[in-house]
Design an enzyme around this catalytic site. Sequence first.
Site, PDB file in Angstrom:
ATOM      1  N   CYS A 137       0.887  -1.143  -0.038  1.00 50.96           N
ATOM      2  CA  CYS A 137      -0.107  -0.081  -0.057  1.00 50.96           C
ATOM      3  C   CYS A 137       0.902   1.115   0.037  1.00 50.96           C
ATOM      4  O   CYS A 137       1.283   1.678   1.086  1.00 50.96           O
ATOM      5  CB  CYS A 137      -0.997  -0.086   1.034  1.00 50.96           C
ATOM      6  SG  CYS A 137      -1.964   1.578   1.223  1.00 50.96           S
ATOM      7  N   CYS A 140      -0.800   4.066   2.103  1.00 48.46           N
ATOM      8  CA  CYS A 140      -0.445   3.888   3.730  1.00 48.46           C
ATOM      9  C   CYS A 140       1.066   4.309   4.007  1.00 48.46           C
ATOM     10  O   CYS A 140       1.378   4.884   5.081  1.00 48.46           O
ATOM     11  CB  CYS A 140      -0.614   2.564   4.034  1.00 48.46           C
ATOM     12  SG  CYS A 140      -2.116   1.779   3.356  1.00 48.46           S
ATOM     13  N   ASP A 141       1.923   3.658   3.328  1.00 50.89           N
ATOM     14  CA  ASP A 141       3.361   3.745   3.523  1.00 50.89           C
ATOM     15  C   ASP A 141       4.449   4.703   2.589  1.00 50.89           C
ATOM     16  O   ASP A 141       5.572   4.770   3.324  1.00 50.89           O
ATOM     17  CB  ASP A 141       4.048   2.267   3.593  1.00 50.89           C
ATOM     18  CG  ASP A 141       2.898   1.321   4.415  1.00 50.89           C
ATOM     19  OD1 ASP A 141       2.573   1.869   5.398  1.00 50.89           O
ATOM     20  OD2 ASP A 141       2.840   0.126   4.045  1.00 50.89           O
TER      21      ASP A 141
END
Length: 315
Positions: A137, A140-141
């Site tokens: 992701c 997200c990261d």
Amino acid sequence: MSSASTENVIIIGTGCAGLTAAIYTARANLKPLVIEGNQPGGQLTTTSEVENYPGFENGIDGFALMDQMRKQAKRFGTRFFQGYVKKVDFSQSSYVISTGEQEFRARSVIISTGAAPRLLGLESEKLLFGGGGVTTCATCDGAFYRDMDVVVVGGGDSACEEALFLTRFCSKVTLIHRRDQLRASQIMQDRVFASEKIEVLWDTVVDDILGAEEKAVRGVRLRNRKTDQVSELPCKGVFMAIGHIPNTQPFAGSLDLDDDGYLLPVPGSQVKTKIPGVYAAGDCVDHVYRQAVTAAGMGCQAAIEAERWLAEQES
Ligand code: NAP
């Protein structure tokens, strides 16, 4: 284990399909119960900008879209239960849905459990997943890899989307694809090729992810599939974007699945399963279109079918 009274309809999963089914069945006064699963909101909560969901001229953040859908479903009386369905029994007239700790009964069921990211299956990938630098992701990261070199594995729309998103933070993004042609849509390919920060390595596979001993990714070992040449590429992050596996395991003994694990609808229907009153919608059944809007459409179809089925049972 507790056992509740029989619900009209239980919806399993809270992606676009499940929440659309919830909106429709709630508006039909069926008081649906939704079992949320491990990733409330589904895959779109890990997407940045959604540009192709109709109604949003300038796009909408994936998390915001799902939050809106959930609130819309709740407004009409949908109830939510946090839990992961492990087992079902469709052999009795009131269907049994079990999370292990809790057991529910329902006259009809809509399965919208979506799909999970596919991984390469390497030992190093398992060891480094999450905090070690292997992730699925970018949204997200990605920000953790500011000014670093990263790789993205895959050649579809997801891989291109991840690679493009990562150019916001990373100094260089190498897209590693096993063939000599991307699978992604032309518009995504054009964007990837136009980016100065993205380099595509063709005909290349990741044989190993380096850094397991240090618990932090320091590179990947690559192999060219045409020449068999092996090389190492230093990087700090590995973003896997090689497709998905449908979340259908709990239904394997009760419903028909295809060879890839997708639920099989009965001929002539997109959402009816072989069990009357049990429907499937979204990415757990659709391996062709796999879009937020098509999942929502299937959720709507399943809800209308469930409503009709319940009305027939009462007449
Ligand atoms: P996908 O289209 O199935 O692509 C998966 C990619 O991973 C393919 O390039 C495949 O290679 C590669 N791959 C699969 N297994 C592999 C392995 N073991 N090792 C190395 N490479 C492997 O999946 P996706 O990109 O997640 O997209 C899924 C669906 O969502 C598609 O319909 C896509 O259009 C849609 N989507 C749309 C958007 C958007 O419109 N914004 C964004 C994301 C996804 P091969 O090409 O060789 O098979």
